[in-house]
Design a protein around this motif. Structure first.
Motif, PDB file in Angstrom:
ATOM      1  N   GLY A 180     -65.927 -29.683  16.316  1.00  6.53           N
ATOM      2  CA  GLY A 180     -65.570 -28.166  15.654  1.00  6.53           C
ATOM      3  C   GLY A 180     -64.312 -27.567  15.942  1.00  6.53           C
ATOM      4  O   GLY A 180     -64.124 -26.461  15.686  1.00  6.53           O
ATOM      5  N   ALA A 181     -63.473 -28.115  16.798  1.00  3.39           N
ATOM      6  CA  ALA A 181     -62.391 -27.716  17.179  1.00  3.39           C
ATOM      7  C   ALA A 181     -61.435 -27.213  15.908  1.00  3.39           C
ATOM      8  O   ALA A 181     -61.272 -28.093  15.299  1.00  3.39           O
ATOM      9  N   HIS A 182     -60.969 -26.197  16.139  1.00  3.83           N
ATOM     10  CA  HIS A 182     -59.680 -25.766  15.028  1.00  3.83           C
ATOM     11  C   HIS A 182     -58.455 -25.900  15.405  1.00  3.83           C
ATOM     12  O   HIS A 182     -58.069 -25.651  16.660  1.00  3.83           O
ATOM     13  N   GLY A 183     -57.211 -26.379  14.726  1.00  2.00           N
ATOM     14  CA  GLY A 183     -56.185 -26.443  15.189  1.00  2.00           C
ATOM     15  C   GLY A 183     -55.135 -25.747  14.205  1.00  2.00           C
ATOM     16  O   GLY A 183     -55.557 -25.543  12.922  1.00  2.00           O
ATOM     17  N   VAL A 220     -59.702 -28.815  11.390  1.00  2.00           N
ATOM     18  CA  VAL A 220     -61.028 -28.804  11.692  1.00  2.00           C
ATOM     19  C   VAL A 220     -61.491 -30.051  12.008  1.00  2.00           C
ATOM     20  O   VAL A 220     -61.398 -31.179  11.333  1.00  2.00           O
ATOM     21  N   LYS A 221     -61.913 -30.391  13.397  1.00  2.00           N
ATOM     22  CA  LYS A 221     -62.810 -31.474  13.614  1.00  2.00           C
ATOM     23  C   LYS A 221     -64.155 -31.752  13.388  1.00  2.00           C
ATOM     24  O   LYS A 221     -64.855 -30.544  13.193  1.00  2.00           O
ATOM     25  N   ILE A 222     -64.852 -32.901  13.283  1.00  2.00           N
ATOM     26  CA  ILE A 222     -66.163 -33.058  13.030  1.00  2.00           C
ATOM     27  C   ILE A 222     -67.017 -32.094  13.900  1.00  2.00           C
ATOM     28  O   ILE A 222     -66.684 -32.061  15.278  1.00  2.00           O
ATOM     29  N   THR A 223     -67.921 -31.498  13.579  1.00  2.00           N
ATOM     30  CA  THR A 223     -68.739 -30.353  14.115  1.00  2.00           C
ATOM     31  C   THR A 223     -69.696 -30.874  15.001  1.00  2.00           C
ATOM     32  O   THR A 223     -70.175 -30.159  16.142  1.00  2.00           O
ATOM     33  N   ARG A 246     -61.489 -31.799   8.300  1.00  2.00           N
ATOM     34  CA  ARG A 246     -60.447 -31.323   7.383  1.00  2.00           C
ATOM     35  C   ARG A 246     -59.108 -31.000   7.792  1.00  2.00           C
ATOM     36  O   ARG A 246     -58.755 -30.665   8.997  1.00  2.00           O
ATOM     37  N   VAL A 247     -58.199 -31.155   7.138  1.00  2.00           N
ATOM     38  CA  VAL A 247     -56.519 -30.982   7.283  1.00  2.00           C
ATOM     39  C   VAL A 247     -56.070 -30.279   6.081  1.00  2.00           C
ATOM     40  O   VAL A 247     -55.938 -31.003   5.065  1.00  2.00           O
ATOM     41  N   PRO A 292     -42.015 -27.536   9.896  1.00  2.00           N
ATOM     42  CA  PRO A 292     -40.719 -27.182   9.417  1.00  2.00           C
ATOM     43  C   PRO A 292     -40.058 -28.079   8.251  1.00  2.00           C
ATOM     44  O   PRO A 292     -39.479 -27.649   7.160  1.00  2.00           O
ATOM     45  N   ASP A 293     -40.293 -29.574   8.488  1.00  2.00           N
ATOM     46  CA  ASP A 293     -39.708 -30.421   7.561  1.00  2.00           C
ATOM     47  C   ASP A 293     -40.396 -30.538   6.310  1.00  2.00           C
ATOM     48  O   ASP A 293     -39.775 -30.680   5.304  1.00  2.00           O
ATOM     49  N   LEU A 294     -41.695 -30.116   6.286  1.00  2.00           N
ATOM     50  CA  LEU A 294     -42.669 -30.045   5.167  1.00  2.00           C
ATOM     51  C   LEU A 294     -42.706 -28.448   4.422  1.00  2.00           C
ATOM     52  O   LEU A 294     -43.469 -28.297   3.654  1.00  2.00           O
ATOM     53  N   GLN A 295     -42.015 -27.578   5.130  1.00  2.00           N
ATOM     54  CA  GLN A 295     -41.961 -26.194   4.768  1.00  2.00           C
ATOM     55  C   GLN A 295     -43.477 -25.746   4.633  1.00  2.00           C
ATOM     56  O   GLN A 295     -43.761 -24.907   3.755  1.00  2.00           O
ATOM     57  N   ARG A 296     -44.269 -25.885   5.776  1.00  2.00           N
ATOM     58  CA  ARG A 296     -45.725 -25.477   5.709  1.00  2.00           C
ATOM     59  C   ARG A 296     -46.097 -25.336   7.084  1.00  2.00           C
ATOM     60  O   ARG A 296     -46.074 -25.709   8.060  1.00  2.00           O
ATOM     61  N   VAL A 297     -47.318 -24.582   6.938  1.00  2.00           N
ATOM     62  CA  VAL A 297     -48.411 -24.549   8.006  1.00  2.00           C
ATOM     63  C   VAL A 297     -49.642 -24.880   7.559  1.00  2.00           C
ATOM     64  O   VAL A 297     -50.143 -24.726   6.539  1.00  2.00           O
ATOM     65  N   ILE A 298     -50.166 -25.856   8.591  1.00  2.00           N
ATOM     66  CA  ILE A 298     -51.556 -26.466   8.417  1.00  2.00           C
ATOM     67  C   ILE A 298     -52.497 -25.964   9.331  1.00  2.00           C
ATOM     68  O   ILE A 298     -52.203 -25.597  10.303  1.00  2.00           O
TER      69      ILE A 298
END
Length: 386
Positions: free
Chosen positions: A273-276, A290-293, A307-308, A281-287
């Motif tokens: 269940g850890a979140h990250g 979530v890991k398996i809970t 999920r990513v 920058p290369d894809l111009q985004r923030v992601i």
């Protein structure tokens, strides 16, 4: 717009969060991903899974050192000293840590856990966060805690004697049946234990918890207001500085890991269940990841990711302020552009309105929450979620 965002979005500092999902018992107020322990923790398998999880995320490091590690839960101190030592060595063999990397482990003050504190320090833990919650037997019973006040005091005293860089005591207020005198007495006793850092926060009734389904009798708003007002003064008089809504520290002992969260830094999350949160920058985004809970599926998995997902551009201002507005210190205006990749014009109207309402102070280089803004944090950031 694309070129502008690419030029402005910068890699922030990087931290590592590690989740250990087991507790002896699930507390009735807790909505974290934790599971009551049935039998023994499969700690060797779990440590190996954590290290495999980390290796799978190594491309998110992007050349950075890990500046802080936080082992949370659950109750990480249920792990053996040997398991923690194996985990820490595996991390050091896998990814570069800064020379002054802050390594925090959450710990319960129960006798069994406290007896392992010295071993945890030898394994590489240099900061403990001890879940005291209250120093009143009645309050601990109502909260479903399995330690007593004497064990909590002993755990704090042990931490004081160990060669740690710092330690934190977690203390709650606004507890079931709590009165002004008992709330302040809890805080005074905790201050006397002299922790370099103190997390002092109000109990909230979270959905999907027993307390939410059957609410206990909580203090009135008047009592809560007085506990907050007088408690803040007690902490200030004792030399603690409030640097976040519910965090107080002696100068120089602010929690580096939490500061990275609150300044919209990056962190890799491993474990059930850890979140990250990772900047690309290369894809111009923030992601966000979530890991398996659940423990069993996590241990059996080849791919630990549940999920990513990229954070939508129109959600980035809310995401940034939901973290950054918790801090009492000024925030450089340029930081918003660097951490979100969005132009400052995106939030100029918001900042102007908050300044007019007295919840923020804004000048040519920075903005800062006022005391009024901190007290009404949810209302301040709410317009950004519309």
């Amino acid at each position: 717009m694309a070129d502008t965002r690419l030029a402005q979005l910068l890699l922030p500092p990087l931290s590592l969060y590690i989740h250990v999902p087991w507790c002896v018992e699930k507390c009735p107020y807790c909505d974290f991903n934790s599971h009551a322990l049935r039998g023994q923790i499969p700690e060797l398998d779990y440590v190996q899974a954590l290290l495999n999880d980390l290796r799978a995320d190594l491309h998110w490091v992007q050349g950075r050192e890990i500046r802080s590690i936080f082992i949370g839960g659950g109750t990480p101190s249920l792990l053996s000293v040997a398991a923690v030592a194996t985990l820490m060595q595996g991390i050091k063999d896998t990814v570069a840590l800064s020379h002054d990397c802050e390594v925090t482990m959450e710990a319960n003050p129960g006798t069994v856990e406290a007896d392992k504190f010295a071993g945890f320090v030898a394994a590489g833990i240099n900061r403990l966060s001890i879940g005291v919650q209250s120093l009143q037997s009645q309050q601990l019973n109502l909260l479903g805690r399995i330690h007593n006040p004497e064990q909590a005091i002993r755990a704090a005293q042990l931490a004081q004697q160990l060669p740690l860089n710092s330690f934190n005591l977690d203390l709650m207020h606004g507890l079931p049946e709590q009165q002004l005198a008992t709330g302040l007495d809890d805080l005074q006793q905790t201050i006397q234990l002299a922790p370099p850092h103190l997390s002092w926060y109000q109990l909230t009734l979270e959905p999907n918890t027993p307390f939410y389904r059957q609410p206990p009798q909580l203090p009135s708003e008047d009592i809560l207001e007085q506990i907050n007002l007088q408690g803040h003064q007690l902490l200030s008089d004792a030399g603690y500085q409030r640097y976040e809504i519910s965090a107080y520290a002696k100068p120089g002992f602010e929690c580096r890991h939490n500061l990275n969260y609150w300044t919209f830094g990056d962190y890799i999350g491993i474990g059930c269940g850890a979140h990250g949160k990772i900047t690309q920058p290369d894809l111009q985004r923030v992601i966000r990841s979530v890991k398996i809970t659940a423990p069993a599926p996590y241990l059996a998995a080849d791919n630990y990711r549940l999920r990513v997902e990229p954070v939508a551009t129109d959600e980035l201002p809310f995401e940034y302020f939901m973290n950054r507005a918790r801090l009492c210190q000024p925030a450089p205006l340029e930081e918003f552009e660097q951490r979100t990749g969005l132009p400052l014009a995106t939030i100029e109207a918001f900042l102007s309105k908050q300044q007019q309402q007295g919840t923020m102070r804004v000048d040519d280089v920075s903005w800062q929450m006022t005391e009024l803004g901190l007290n009404f944090f949810n209302q301040v950031i709410a317009p950004l979620s519309d």
